[in-house]
Motif scaffolding. Sequence first.
Motif, PDB file in Angstrom:
ATOM      1  N   LEU A  50     -20.360 -44.091 -51.803  1.00  0.00           N
ATOM      2  CA  LEU A  50     -19.829 -44.698 -53.028  1.00  0.00           C
ATOM      3  C   LEU A  50     -19.611 -46.201 -52.837  1.00  0.00           C
ATOM      4  O   LEU A  50     -19.921 -47.001 -53.714  1.00  0.00           O
ATOM      5  CB  LEU A  50     -18.504 -44.030 -53.421  1.00  0.00           C
ATOM      6  CG  LEU A  50     -18.608 -42.713 -54.183  1.00  0.00           C
ATOM      7  CD1 LEU A  50     -17.232 -42.101 -54.362  1.00  0.00           C
ATOM      8  CD2 LEU A  50     -19.293 -42.909 -55.532  1.00  0.00           C
ATOM      9  N   ARG A  51     -19.087 -46.551 -51.662  1.00  0.00           N
ATOM     10  CA  ARG A  51     -18.842 -47.960 -51.369  1.00  0.00           C
ATOM     11  C   ARG A  51     -20.161 -48.745 -51.371  1.00  0.00           C
ATOM     12  O   ARG A  51     -20.245 -49.852 -51.898  1.00  0.00           O
ATOM     13  CB  ARG A  51     -18.130 -48.087 -50.009  1.00  0.00           C
ATOM     14  CG  ARG A  51     -17.795 -49.501 -49.592  1.00  0.00           C
ATOM     15  CD  ARG A  51     -16.803 -50.155 -50.539  1.00  0.00           C
ATOM     16  NE  ARG A  51     -16.656 -51.571 -50.253  1.00  0.00           N
ATOM     17  CZ  ARG A  51     -16.410 -52.494 -51.167  1.00  0.00           C
ATOM     18  NH1 ARG A  51     -16.248 -52.150 -52.439  1.00  0.00           N
ATOM     19  NH2 ARG A  51     -16.292 -53.749 -50.834  1.00  0.00           N
ATOM     20  N   ALA A  52     -21.199 -48.149 -50.788  1.00  0.00           N
ATOM     21  CA  ALA A  52     -22.516 -48.793 -50.759  1.00  0.00           C
ATOM     22  C   ALA A  52     -23.021 -49.016 -52.186  1.00  0.00           C
ATOM     23  O   ALA A  52     -23.541 -50.091 -52.514  1.00  0.00           O
ATOM     24  CB  ALA A  52     -23.499 -47.940 -49.967  1.00  0.00           C
ATOM     25  N   GLN A  53     -22.843 -48.012 -53.041  1.00  0.00           N
ATOM     26  CA  GLN A  53     -23.284 -48.157 -54.427  1.00  0.00           C
ATOM     27  C   GLN A  53     -22.542 -49.288 -55.131  1.00  0.00           C
ATOM     28  O   GLN A  53     -23.135 -50.050 -55.888  1.00  0.00           O
ATOM     29  CB  GLN A  53     -23.100 -46.839 -55.177  1.00  0.00           C
ATOM     30  CG  GLN A  53     -24.136 -45.790 -54.764  1.00  0.00           C
ATOM     31  CD  GLN A  53     -23.804 -44.407 -55.268  1.00  0.00           C
ATOM     32  OE1 GLN A  53     -22.892 -44.233 -56.073  1.00  0.00           O
ATOM     33  NE2 GLN A  53     -24.536 -43.411 -54.806  1.00  0.00           N
ATOM     34  N   ASP A  54     -21.228 -49.387 -54.848  1.00  0.00           N
ATOM     35  CA  ASP A  54     -20.438 -50.488 -55.423  1.00  0.00           C
ATOM     36  C   ASP A  54     -21.037 -51.835 -55.034  1.00  0.00           C
ATOM     37  O   ASP A  54     -21.025 -52.785 -55.810  1.00  0.00           O
ATOM     38  CB  ASP A  54     -18.989 -50.446 -54.905  1.00  0.00           C
ATOM     39  CG  ASP A  54     -18.188 -49.343 -55.574  1.00  0.00           C
ATOM     40  OD1 ASP A  54     -18.670 -48.796 -56.589  1.00  0.00           O
ATOM     41  OD2 ASP A  54     -17.089 -49.019 -55.066  1.00  0.00           O
ATOM     42  N   LEU A  55     -21.529 -51.891 -53.797  1.00  0.00           N
ATOM     43  CA  LEU A  55     -22.079 -53.152 -53.279  1.00  0.00           C
ATOM     44  C   LEU A  55     -23.563 -53.317 -53.650  1.00  0.00           C
ATOM     45  O   LEU A  55     -24.225 -54.221 -53.140  1.00  0.00           O
ATOM     46  CB  LEU A  55     -21.914 -53.207 -51.755  1.00  0.00           C
ATOM     47  CG  LEU A  55     -20.477 -53.188 -51.215  1.00  0.00           C
ATOM     48  CD1 LEU A  55     -20.463 -52.969 -49.702  1.00  0.00           C
ATOM     49  CD2 LEU A  55     -19.769 -54.511 -51.554  1.00  0.00           C
TER      50      LEU A  55
END
Lengths: 273, 273
Positions: B96-101
């Motif tokens: 999820l964090r990767a998608q945010d970035l």
Amino acid sequence: MFYIVGVGLGDVKDITVRGLEIVRGAKRVYLESYTSILPENKIQLEQFYERSLIEADRNLVEQGADEILNNADTEDVVLLVVGDPFGATTHTDILLRAQDLKIETKVIHNASIINAIGCCGLQLYHFGETVSIPFWTDNWKPSSFINKINQNKAIGLHTLCLLDIQVKEPTWESLTKKTKVYQPPRFMEVNQACSQLLQIIDNNEFDGKNYVSRETFCVGAARIGWPDQKIVAGTLAEMVNVDLGPPLHSMVIVGTLHPLEEQFIKQFTIESK
Amino acid sequence: MFYIVGVGLGDVKDITVRGLEIVRGAKRVYLESYTSILPENKIQLEQFYERSLIEADRNLVEQGADEILNNADTEDVVLLVVGDPFGATTHTDILLRAQDLKIETKVIHNASIINAIGCCGLQLYHFGETVSIPFWTDNWKPSSFINKINQNKAIGLHTLCLLDIQVKEPTWESLTKKTKVYQPPRFMEVNQACSQLLQIIDNNEFDGKNYVSRETFCVGAARIGWPDQKIVAGTLAEMVNVDLGPPLHSMVIVGTLHPLEEQFIKQFTIESK
């Protein structure tokens, strides 16, 4: 030694390094061809494995186990299965038969839809019993799987629904004949499964309390592990109209969503697309 | 691209061919080191993968996700996890964090205990919700997992019990200090889990009806997927006295046995040994 080696879900390179070594070193390698779609790519597998594969249909694996196991006490024989070796009961059967014949066995695990479905963001430990949804015919419309879905939903659990696969099914006309004629392979799609579920609800064909309605949230998953994997989440009524493309499809009837699950699954909802 | 690659259960060669290619071609490769035992073999993995691995403890994966994901929009970064990438919630978090970035992500699946447990002969689709059994301390003896086991058993389902792993846990004394001192790693064994379960039953620490007794049939599974894998089946009272050897252990509280399951599991029972 008799090996059952899981080849994973999609790509020819999804076999493990250990599995590939065993395949390349074996005397005979069978490819189970009736619980998934991968065998359509038999030629690609043969090219990548650098060896020929013997197709093993349901009849050979279930009735001809001794043919597969022939000489496996002295030479290495491999049965390749799509996903993980323990995805289907027939593979447990052939392992038991090998043990009866005092043949040593070894299993090489791999991913299966049972764990890979986690990629939709639903936590694997919140799943209850898995159900299979069969193709209906004019005279045979089984509905009892709805009771298992309800049992799971009653305690907040998700239900993985495996959708029917019909590969190498003889035509009705050729059933009694010596030479079988086979129907083209069929793979149930998520929208069809949703349509059958809606009919079951409309006809009240469930025992006890029903927790599944047109508004029930579910996840359709197509070609999991493939480069063109597709996941769409929506209500049962919405999913009837979603086309997820080529097989294999599976779906999840969602139980109680935990916050992290909710956050992850948002990217797949119909609204977000 | 940010990859999470499952490395499977035991052998260094349990990574898939595709996974190995990704590992060898990546800029940085992290090895998640707190949800399993494999990282103890980090050097063996490095030798087989022909590249160095960066150890990622719980703190780095949970708090330092941005460090792991640094530059993953322009170069390939891999997080290796034991089993399948979706076995633990923290891996969902980092995706999820990767998608945010706005970093592209890809997951390479593998076997996990969730499906490999099928090797004991219990059918994967007859399992209910998975539970985790934690180590008890003098002051903290959680027992609520018995309710989930009972929910499963009430409808005939098996329960996979994941047994506690404590890797890199700071000592109580060093918790408030700047420099943490770590306890030696601990892995719960099946006999200990059985002993805790028996205490819960004896103390009547369950809600509603209880289906678990000293006579409940269960399966202890150690080192699944390893060359020295060991499976023993018996009653809860019997299993308290069974030593399955080194970690990792997990166990199954058996629900209703189907005939094929019964036939297969016979080879593992205490009487048959």
